[in-house]
Design a protein around this motif. Structure first.
Motif, short mmCIF file in Angstrom:
data_model
loop_
_atom_site.label_atom_id
_atom_site.label_comp_id
_atom_site.label_asym_id
_atom_site.label_seq_id
_atom_site.Cartn_x
_atom_site.Cartn_y
_atom_site.Cartn_z
N TYR A 1 0.83 -1.21 0.00
CA TYR A 1 0.00 0.00 0.00
C TYR A 1 0.86 1.26 0.00
O TYR A 1 0.55 2.25 -0.68
N ALA A 2 1.97 1.24 0.74
CA ALA A 2 2.86 2.41 0.77
C ALA A 2 3.49 2.66 -0.59
O ALA A 2 3.57 3.80 -1.05
N PHE A 3 3.94 1.61 -1.26
CA PHE A 3 4.54 1.78 -2.59
C PHE A 3 3.51 2.25 -3.61
O PHE A 3 3.86 2.94 -4.57
N ALA A 4 2.25 1.89 -3.42
CA ALA A 4 1.23 2.23 -4.42
C ALA A 4 0.65 3.62 -4.21
O ALA A 4 0.34 4.31 -5.20
N LYS A 5 0.48 4.07 -2.96
CA LYS A 5 -0.29 5.28 -2.70
C LYS A 5 0.48 6.39 -2.01
O LYS A 5 -0.09 7.44 -1.74
N TYR A 6 1.74 6.20 -1.70
CA TYR A 6 2.53 7.26 -1.08
C TYR A 6 3.70 7.61 -1.98
O TYR A 6 4.19 6.78 -2.74
N THR A 7 4.12 8.85 -1.86
CA THR A 7 5.28 9.32 -2.60
C THR A 7 6.36 9.69 -1.60
O THR A 7 6.14 10.53 -0.71
N PHE A 8 7.52 9.06 -1.72
CA PHE A 8 8.61 9.33 -0.79
C PHE A 8 9.93 9.20 -1.54
O PHE A 8 9.98 8.72 -2.67
N LYS A 9 10.98 9.62 -0.89
CA LYS A 9 12.29 9.66 -1.52
C LYS A 9 12.80 8.25 -1.81
O LYS A 9 12.63 7.34 -1.00
N PHE A 10 13.38 8.09 -2.97
CA PHE A 10 13.94 6.81 -3.44
C PHE A 10 12.86 5.72 -3.57
O PHE A 10 13.15 4.54 -3.44
N GLN A 11 11.62 6.13 -3.82
CA GLN A 11 10.54 5.17 -3.92
C GLN A 11 10.77 4.18 -5.07
O GLN A 11 10.67 2.97 -4.89
N SER A 12 11.11 4.69 -6.25
CA SER A 12 11.32 3.83 -7.41
C SER A 12 12.53 2.92 -7.22
O SER A 12 12.51 1.74 -7.60
N ILE A 13 13.57 3.45 -6.60
CA ILE A 13 14.77 2.65 -6.37
C ILE A 13 14.49 1.52 -5.40
O ILE A 13 14.89 0.36 -5.63
N LEU A 14 13.79 1.83 -4.32
CA LEU A 14 13.48 0.81 -3.33
C LEU A 14 12.57 -0.27 -3.92
O LEU A 14 12.77 -1.47 -3.66
N PHE A 15 11.59 0.14 -4.69
CA PHE A 15 10.71 -0.87 -5.30
C PHE A 15 11.46 -1.69 -6.33
O PHE A 15 11.20 -2.89 -6.48
N GLY A 16 12.40 -1.07 -7.03
CA GLY A 16 13.24 -1.83 -7.96
C GLY A 16 14.10 -2.86 -7.24
O GLY A 16 14.30 -3.97 -7.75
N ILE A 17 14.59 -2.50 -6.05
CA ILE A 17 15.37 -3.46 -5.26
C ILE A 17 14.49 -4.63 -4.83
O ILE A 17 14.91 -5.80 -4.84
N VAL A 18 13.24 -4.33 -4.45
CA VAL A 18 12.31 -5.39 -4.07
C VAL A 18 12.09 -6.34 -5.25
O VAL A 18 12.11 -7.57 -5.09
N LEU A 19 11.86 -5.79 -6.44
CA LEU A 19 11.65 -6.64 -7.62
C LEU A 19 12.91 -7.42 -7.96
O LEU A 19 12.83 -8.60 -8.34
N ALA A 20 14.06 -6.78 -7.83
CA ALA A 20 15.32 -7.47 -8.16
C ALA A 20 15.58 -8.62 -7.20
O ALA A 20 16.18 -9.64 -7.59
N SER A 21 15.13 -8.51 -5.95
CA SER A 21 15.36 -9.58 -4.98
C SER A 21 14.59 -10.85 -5.35
O SER A 21 14.94 -11.94 -4.88
N MET A 22 13.56 -10.71 -6.18
CA MET A 22 12.82 -11.90 -6.61
C MET A 22 13.65 -12.77 -7.54
O MET A 22 13.35 -13.96 -7.72
N MET A 23 14.68 -12.19 -8.13
CA MET A 23 15.54 -12.94 -9.05
C MET A 23 16.69 -13.65 -8.35
O MET A 23 17.41 -14.42 -8.98
N VAL A 24 16.88 -13.39 -7.06
CA VAL A 24 17.98 -14.01 -6.31
C VAL A 24 17.51 -15.36 -5.79
O VAL A 24 16.49 -15.44 -5.10
#
Length: 290
Positions: free
Chosen positions: A109-132
């Motif tokens: 919910y935070a990634f979808a409806k809030y805007t905060f610093k480094f939001q895209s980078i943090l979500f990209g790290i979350v997606l990248a962790s799925m490949m590990v």
């Protein structure tokens, strides 16, 4: 106005063509064969759980035992403490599922409806962790959990991966479908963020919560590798570990292994059959909204 002018004309119903009937019959035949192939291991497991050890690998196989050995199931509870094993499995799987839903829903919910610093980078790290691969994190996780005293402790299995990348991504995709205007109107009316989350967000996320809850519970119930590493005492074993320990000894009791496997799938079958509509509906809605 005459009755002729108001009489509706109906076109005759067309009979299906032979080619369409053949294609439909071929499709049904393929589905029947595929269903039987999928059920074959399950039927063999159930049949073997009621046999004596010498009858498990008969050729040709004996599908219906002439003398069902119901003692195979009672022996698991009287000699192998499967009542404790089932309690451990339910305790770990339920608490892990509740915590996973809590953290994944908040993060999604935070990634979808809030805007905060480094939001895209943090979500990209979350997606990248799925490949590990999860196997590459076993050693550092073991060292961390040992430092916190969580080895040979059920909480060492419960808290592991409660904020999974898949769960966060799944809840984020579903949360994106909630109308932002509705949330803004609630803020204008004076609702706190906690009230908005509990009264508006969670009810809208109910199908997603049901789907993710079922998936998480099934995965945790069948989890084998991490409990094998963390849980050392026989009294802390889950059902997957208990079935594995049945193989120890000079002669492998395949009939007991099959009986234990039947017991292990009964809760999963009940959950999937009871909540299959919520599971499919949540996955389909999430795919459309995502």
């Amino acid at each position: 106005m005459s009755s002729a002018t108001i009489t509706a004309t109906t076109s005759p119903k067309k009979s299906p063509k032979p080619r369409d009937l053949f294609n439909k019959g071929l499709a049904y035949l393929f589905l029947i064969v595929l269903t039987f192939a999928s059920l074959f291991p399950l039927l063999w497991m159930i049949s073997s759980s009621l046999k004596e050890r010498r009858d498990v690998f008969l050729n040709p196989p004996m599908w219906i035992p002439t003398d069902p050995q119901w003692d195979n199931f009672t022996q698991l509870f009287t000699e192998r403490a499967f009542d404790t094993v089932l309690y451990n499995s339910f305790f770990i799987a339920i608490l892990h599922t509740v915590l996973a839903l809590f953290f994944c829903t908040l993060a999604g919910y935070a990634f979808a409806k809030y805007t905060f610093k480094f939001q895209s980078i943090l979500f990209g790290i979350v997606l990248a962790s799925m490949m590990v691969p999860s196997e590459t994190t076993i050693i550092p996780m073991f060292e961390i959990y040992r430092a916190f005293g969580l080895i040979d402790n059920p909480w060492g299995v419960i808290v592991a991966n409660v904020a999974s990348a898949f769960g966060i991504f799944f809840m984020r995709q579903y949360s994106a479908g909630i109308h932002t205007e509705m949330l803004e109107a609630s803020r204008i009316d004076g609702c706190s963020e906690f009230r908005i989350f509990t009264s508006i967000v969670l009810p809208n996320l109910r199908p997603a919560l049901a789907s993710l809850g079922i998936i998480t519970f099934v995965n945790q119930w069948n989890n084998f590798l991490w409990p094998l590493i963390v849980l050392r005492s026989p009294g802390e074993q889950t059902i997957s570990l208990a079935i594995r320990t049945l193989e120890s000894g000079a002669r492998t009791p395949y009939e007991l292994i099959m009986a234990g496997s039947v017991i292990s799938i009964i809760p999963l079958l009940i959950i999937v059959l009871l909540f299959q509509k919520q599971l499919i509906g949540g996955l389909m809605d999430g795919a459309v909204k995502g």
